[in-house]
Design a protein around this motif. Structure first.
Motif, short mmCIF file in Angstrom:
data_model
loop_
_atom_site.label_atom_id
_atom_site.label_comp_id
_atom_site.label_asym_id
_atom_site.label_seq_id
_atom_site.Cartn_x
_atom_site.Cartn_y
_atom_site.Cartn_z
N ARG A 1 0.83 -1.21 0.00
CA ARG A 1 0.00 0.00 0.00
C ARG A 1 0.86 1.25 0.00
N LEU A 2 1.88 1.27 0.84
CA LEU A 2 2.76 2.43 0.91
C LEU A 2 3.61 2.56 -0.35
N LEU A 3 4.06 1.41 -0.89
CA LEU A 3 4.85 1.45 -2.12
C LEU A 3 4.00 1.97 -3.28
N GLY A 4 2.74 1.53 -3.33
CA GLY A 4 1.85 2.01 -4.37
C GLY A 4 1.62 3.50 -4.27
N ALA A 5 1.48 4.00 -3.04
CA ALA A 5 1.29 5.44 -2.84
C ALA A 5 2.54 6.21 -3.26
N PHE A 6 3.71 5.63 -2.97
CA PHE A 6 4.98 6.27 -3.34
C PHE A 6 5.10 6.37 -4.86
N TYR A 7 4.81 5.28 -5.55
CA TYR A 7 4.86 5.30 -7.00
C TYR A 7 3.79 6.22 -7.58
N ASN A 8 2.64 6.26 -6.94
CA ASN A 8 1.56 7.12 -7.41
C ASN A 8 1.97 8.58 -7.42
N GLN B 1 5.37 16.23 -13.37
CA GLN B 1 6.60 16.10 -12.60
C GLN B 1 7.13 14.67 -12.60
N GLY B 2 6.25 13.72 -12.91
CA GLY B 2 6.68 12.33 -12.97
C GLY B 2 7.72 12.07 -14.03
N LEU B 3 7.74 12.89 -15.08
CA LEU B 3 8.77 12.75 -16.12
C LEU B 3 10.16 12.96 -15.54
N PHE B 4 10.25 13.78 -14.50
CA PHE B 4 11.53 14.05 -13.84
C PHE B 4 11.79 13.10 -12.67
N THR B 5 10.82 13.00 -11.76
CA THR B 5 11.05 12.22 -10.54
C THR B 5 11.21 10.73 -10.82
N SER B 6 10.55 10.23 -11.88
CA SER B 6 10.65 8.79 -12.17
C SER B 6 12.06 8.37 -12.56
N MET B 7 12.89 9.34 -12.98
CA MET B 7 14.27 9.01 -13.37
C MET B 7 15.12 8.56 -12.20
N PHE B 8 14.64 8.76 -10.97
CA PHE B 8 15.43 8.43 -9.79
C PHE B 8 14.82 7.26 -9.00
N LEU B 9 13.86 6.57 -9.59
CA LEU B 9 13.21 5.43 -8.94
C LEU B 9 13.62 4.14 -9.63
N HIS B 10 13.78 3.09 -8.82
CA HIS B 10 14.14 1.77 -9.38
C HIS B 10 13.37 0.69 -8.65
N GLY B 11 13.03 -0.36 -9.40
CA GLY B 11 12.18 -1.40 -8.86
C GLY B 11 12.91 -2.53 -8.17
N GLY B 12 14.23 -2.53 -8.21
CA GLY B 12 14.99 -3.60 -7.57
C GLY B 12 16.48 -3.32 -7.65
N ILE B 13 17.25 -4.13 -6.95
CA ILE B 13 18.70 -3.91 -6.88
C ILE B 13 19.34 -4.04 -8.26
N MET B 14 18.99 -5.06 -9.02
CA MET B 14 19.61 -5.25 -10.34
C MET B 14 19.21 -4.13 -11.30
N HIS B 15 17.99 -3.65 -11.18
CA HIS B 15 17.55 -2.51 -11.98
C HIS B 15 18.44 -1.30 -11.70
N LEU B 16 18.69 -1.05 -10.43
CA LEU B 16 19.54 0.07 -10.02
C LEU B 16 20.99 -0.15 -10.45
N VAL B 17 21.54 -1.31 -10.15
CA VAL B 17 22.95 -1.59 -10.45
C VAL B 17 23.22 -1.50 -11.95
N GLY B 18 22.33 -2.06 -12.75
CA GLY B 18 22.52 -2.02 -14.20
C GLY B 18 22.58 -0.60 -14.73
N ASN B 19 21.62 0.23 -14.32
CA ASN B 19 21.60 1.61 -14.79
C ASN B 19 22.81 2.40 -14.30
N MET B 20 23.17 2.23 -13.04
CA MET B 20 24.28 3.00 -12.49
C MET B 20 25.62 2.54 -13.07
#
Length: 248
Positions: free
Chosen positions: A39-46, A62-81
């Motif tokens: 529920r909290l994760l859904g609200a955060f993504y919302n 604003q989601g076009l900007f803020t979404s660039m700093f969100l990741h759904g998992g460790i591998m998602h983050l590690v790959g991009n970084m």
């Protein structure tokens, strides 16, 4: 198979690249505890993800900007970084700190719009820095097409590091994103391939003015597509494993 580094040293400290990596990690660590609280994760993504259907009607831009700093998992983050760390420092070196930051953010927003245009009524949230990172990769290809990139190949228990020119590695990556963009139904969710392919093209376009200032085609002829400085060199040490003689 994925890149682990290039042979293209930067001439200045890429603190904008490092700051972007640090911010992405910090946001991920902040949101990580929410993974067990849907529920909290859904609200955060919302609040912070990018929703194509909303953007297409002028809402929650604003989601076009803020979404660039969100990741759904460790591998998602590690790959991009990892990709940002490999290719971002050289683009920052050429563009300057402020110029690179503007390039990254404007390009990332453009990549998000590419995803919106591919399916403007999609209600599935889009997150991740991959669109902005694809922008960096597109610019890198234009400036350093023959820069050497080390690739790590993993086949079960077999590990091999080999080197490819950037135009092959990045060209294959872009081709894969483009094919998947055309083949995969974006309304089903999953990877935002249009953000990847669109971001890559946007990166090339945004880098053209810099490429022209450097001399355009003459810049390529002068450097033969390589970085305009000596390559970084790396050595791979082999471990000597003692041989055990068989007993007769």
């Amino acid at each position: 198979m994925f890149p682990i580094r290039d042979h293209n040293p930067s001439g200045r400290l890429p603190f904008v690249t490092y700051a972007l990596i640090a911010i992405n990690i910090a946001v991920f660590l902040y949101s990580w505890p929410l993974a067990d609280q849907p529920r909290l994760l859904g609200a955060f993504y919302n609040d912070y993800a990018m929703f194509p259907d909303r953007v297409s009607t002028g809402q929650d831009l604003q989601g076009l900007f803020t979404s660039m700093f969100l990741h759904g998992g460790i591998m998602h983050l590690v790959g991009n970084m990892l990709f940002l760390w490999i290719f971002g420092d050289n683009m920052e070196d050429e563009m300057g700190h402020i110029g690179f930051l503007a390039f990254y953010i404007i390009g990332g927003i453009g990549a998000g719009m590419a995803q919106v245009l591919s399916d403007p009524f999609n209600q599935i949230p889009t997150i991740g820095a991959s669109g902005a990172v694809a922008v960096v990769m597109g610019g890198y290809l234009l400036l350093f097409p023959k820069a050497r990139v080390d690739i790590l190949l993993i086949l079960i228990i077999f590990f091999k590091v080999f080197t490819l020119p950037a135009w092959i590695m990045l060209g294959l990556w872009f081709g894969l994103q483009l094919v998947n963009s055309l083949a995969v139904d974006s309304s089903a969710g999953g990877v935002a391939y249009w953000a990847h392919a669109g971001g890559f093209i946007i990166g090339v376009i945004l880098t053209i003015p810099l490429w022209l200032r450097l001399g355009g085609a003459s810049f390529w002829r002068t450097t033969d597509g390589h970085p305009p400085h000596p390559d970084a060199t790396y050595s791979f040490r082999r471990t000597n494993i003692p041989k055990v003689r068989k007993r007769k």
